[in-house]
Motif scaffolding. Structure first.
Motif, mmCIF file in Angstrom:
data_model
loop_
_atom_site.group_PDB
_atom_site.id
_atom_site.type_symbol
_atom_site.label_atom_id
_atom_site.label_comp_id
_atom_site.label_asym_id
_atom_site.label_seq_id
_atom_site.Cartn_x
_atom_site.Cartn_y
_atom_site.Cartn_z
ATOM 1 N N GLU A 228 0.823 -1.204 0.000
ATOM 2 C CA GLU A 228 0.000 0.000 0.000
ATOM 3 C C GLU A 228 0.861 1.260 0.000
ATOM 4 O O GLU A 228 0.521 2.260 -0.622
ATOM 5 C CB GLU A 228 -0.928 0.003 1.224
ATOM 6 C CG GLU A 228 -2.079 -0.986 1.123
ATOM 7 C CD GLU A 228 -3.010 -0.647 -0.016
ATOM 8 O OE1 GLU A 228 -3.461 0.502 -0.100
ATOM 9 O OE2 GLU A 228 -3.291 -1.539 -0.840
ATOM 10 N N SER B 30 -10.019 1.573 1.913
ATOM 11 C CA SER B 30 -10.122 2.149 0.575
ATOM 12 C C SER B 30 -11.478 2.814 0.450
ATOM 13 O O SER B 30 -12.476 2.345 1.030
ATOM 14 C CB SER B 30 -9.968 1.071 -0.501
ATOM 15 O OG SER B 30 -10.309 1.573 -1.778
ATOM 16 N N ALA C 174 0.545 3.873 -3.006
ATOM 17 C CA ALA C 174 0.050 5.211 -2.681
ATOM 18 C C ALA C 174 0.763 6.285 -3.479
ATOM 19 O O ALA C 174 0.240 7.394 -3.640
ATOM 20 C CB ALA C 174 0.207 5.476 -1.188
ATOM 21 N N ALA D 130 -7.813 -2.331 -5.086
ATOM 22 C CA ALA D 130 -8.162 -2.129 -3.686
ATOM 23 C C ALA D 130 -7.668 -3.283 -2.826
ATOM 24 O O ALA D 130 -7.552 -4.428 -3.297
ATOM 25 C CB ALA D 130 -9.679 -1.997 -3.551
ATOM 26 N N ARG E 251 -5.050 6.627 -2.815
ATOM 27 C CA ARG E 251 -5.334 5.575 -1.851
ATOM 28 C C ARG E 251 -5.484 6.154 -0.447
ATOM 29 O O ARG E 251 -4.923 7.193 -0.114
ATOM 30 C CB ARG E 251 -4.240 4.518 -1.880
ATOM 31 C CG ARG E 251 -4.005 3.951 -3.261
ATOM 32 C CD ARG E 251 -2.905 2.918 -3.249
ATOM 33 N NE ARG E 251 -3.374 1.614 -2.813
ATOM 34 C CZ ARG E 251 -3.969 0.725 -3.611
ATOM 35 N NH1 ARG E 251 -4.176 1.020 -4.896
ATOM 36 N NH2 ARG E 251 -4.355 -0.442 -3.155
ATOM 37 N N SER E 252 -6.236 5.427 0.368
ATOM 38 C CA SER E 252 -6.419 5.832 1.756
ATOM 39 C C SER E 252 -5.122 5.674 2.538
ATOM 40 O O SER E 252 -4.221 4.930 2.146
ATOM 41 C CB SER E 252 -7.524 4.996 2.403
ATOM 42 O OG SER E 252 -8.756 5.200 1.745
ATOM 43 N N CYS F 34 -8.806 0.312 -8.978
ATOM 44 C CA CYS F 34 -7.992 0.886 -7.895
ATOM 45 C C CYS F 34 -7.029 -0.111 -7.292
ATOM 46 O O CYS F 34 -6.198 0.282 -6.464
ATOM 47 C CB CYS F 34 -8.902 1.415 -6.791
ATOM 48 S SG CYS F 34 -10.093 2.644 -7.308
#
Length: 370
Positions: A63, A225, A67, A336, A218-219, A334
């Motif tokens: 992640e 997400s 990101a 995810a 991205r979160s 995405c």
């Protein structure tokens, strides 16, 4: 020689036109549109980042790497605009009679950067140099104004996603959200939750259709997400209507409609063929066995479940079919993080690539049994 100069000028003009179209449609037009240059830049940058992501050992490392994809791609897109404008004006300078390609390069580089280390000669060269300088300054101004807007919208989106981690877990699921609400005695206040999410979905549709690059941001938390959070909220609302044996107001239905319309609009912007009014018994990616197992878990934590599970399944599937395809496609787009009932079932979906720019979406294995 004259014919070559004409062809060179026209080719350069077309390149500059393509850059301006990409910049205007990406940054200025209120409703974002997928131009060739923007789309190919994002697809090209996805190749190395997807390889890097697959090589990471942990989900947190993956992640962290992924990101960087969206912000860096926006910067690469700006560089692509600048380089393309430079190349286009090299061809146009050559077309109006500037001597060698080397001289044309110096003229174009001096004009777009406004450094002025080489003077244009003749009215045509002066006009081209002046227009290129204006375009170069314009691209810089657009980028400076665009990035703060992007991060403001990102922050507004993520405030609700972070709140969802507290209420529905990380990754968020409908089961966890209903379980936590039951444990803290908030099940009878679910309707109060849906109003905020209706506003969130409306804002999501406006911001992500106007600025499609936001989809790829991205979160901050590795298991969260925006798209899996949206799926969890929609599933929770659908379950509260279809399966929970408690009074439900109209707000849950309004939020569901706002949600599947938002996801459908965003998915359609990226080329996903979305059925606007699917049949209630059309195939979905959730199996009846999964649904029954979830209801068993809800009974274990003390939630009242409707006795007619067959009707509950029909009602839930009738809601889920409205957003099932959009949800899974956006999860694939995405990349995810794995989340039950959304990004954990992407084996049927292949997102577009640089060499194959079309979606491949196979239908679910079996339709609902009714």
């Amino acid at each position: 020689m004259v014919a070559l100069q004409v062809v060179s000028f026209v080719a350069g003009l077309l390149i500059v036109q393509a850059v301006l179209r990409s910049a205007v449609h990406t940054v200025v037009v209120p409703r974002g549109e997928q131009t060739f240059l923007t789309r190919k830049t994002f697809l090209a940058m996805w190749v190395p980042y997807s390889l890097i992501g697959r090589r990471q050992r942990t989900n947190a490392d993956r992640e962290r790497s992924m990101a960087r994809y969206a912000p860096l791609t926006l910067l690469v897109l700006a560089v692509t605009w600048a380089v393309s404008v430079t190349v286009g004006y090299i061809l146009m300078f050559f077309g109006v009679g500037a001597h060698s390609l080397r001289d044309c390069f110096y003229l174009s580089a001096a004009s777009i950067t406004t450094l002025g280390f080489l003077d244009p000669k003749g009215p045509w060269e002066v006009a081209l140099a002046y227009s290129e300088a204006l375009i170069g300054l314009g691209l810089v101004a657009l980028l400076i104004s665009y990035l703060p807007t992007i991060y403001q919208l990102f922050s507004r989106r993520e405030s609700e996603v972070v709140k969802l981690d507290v209420r529905a877990g990380s990754p968020p699921t409908a089961l966890e959200m209903l379980t936590r609400f039951q444990r803290i005695g908030w099940v009878d206040r679910l309707d109060d939750t849906w109003a905020d999410w209706e506003v969130w979905f409306a804002d999501l549709e406006e911001s992500h259709s106007s600025h499609p690059a936001l989809v790829f941001f991205r979160s901050q938390r590795p298991h969260s997400s925006w798209i899996t959070g949206a799926g969890a909220i929609l599933d929770t609302a659908a379950l509260s209507i279809a399966a929970i044996d408690l009074p439900s107001g109209p707000q849950a239905r309004v939020t569901l409609r706002a949600g599947y319309m938002a996801l459908g609009t965003i998915a359609g912007l990226f080329g996903v063929a979305v059925v606007e009014d699917p049949a209630p018994n059309a195939p979905i990616s959730i199996y009846r066995e999964e649904f029954d197992l979830l209801l068993d878990r809800l009974v274990e934590v003390g939630l009242p479940v409707k006795p007619d599970r067959e009707q509950a399944w029909r009602d839930f599937a009738g809601w889920r079919v409205n957003y099932d395809r959009s949800l899974l496609a956006l999860c694939a787009l995405c990349d995810a993080p794995p989340t039950p009932w959304s990004s954990d079932r992407l084996h049927r979906i292949t997102r577009p690539t640089l060499l194959r720019p079309r979606w491949t979406i196979a239908p679910p294995d079996t339709p609902p049994s009714w």
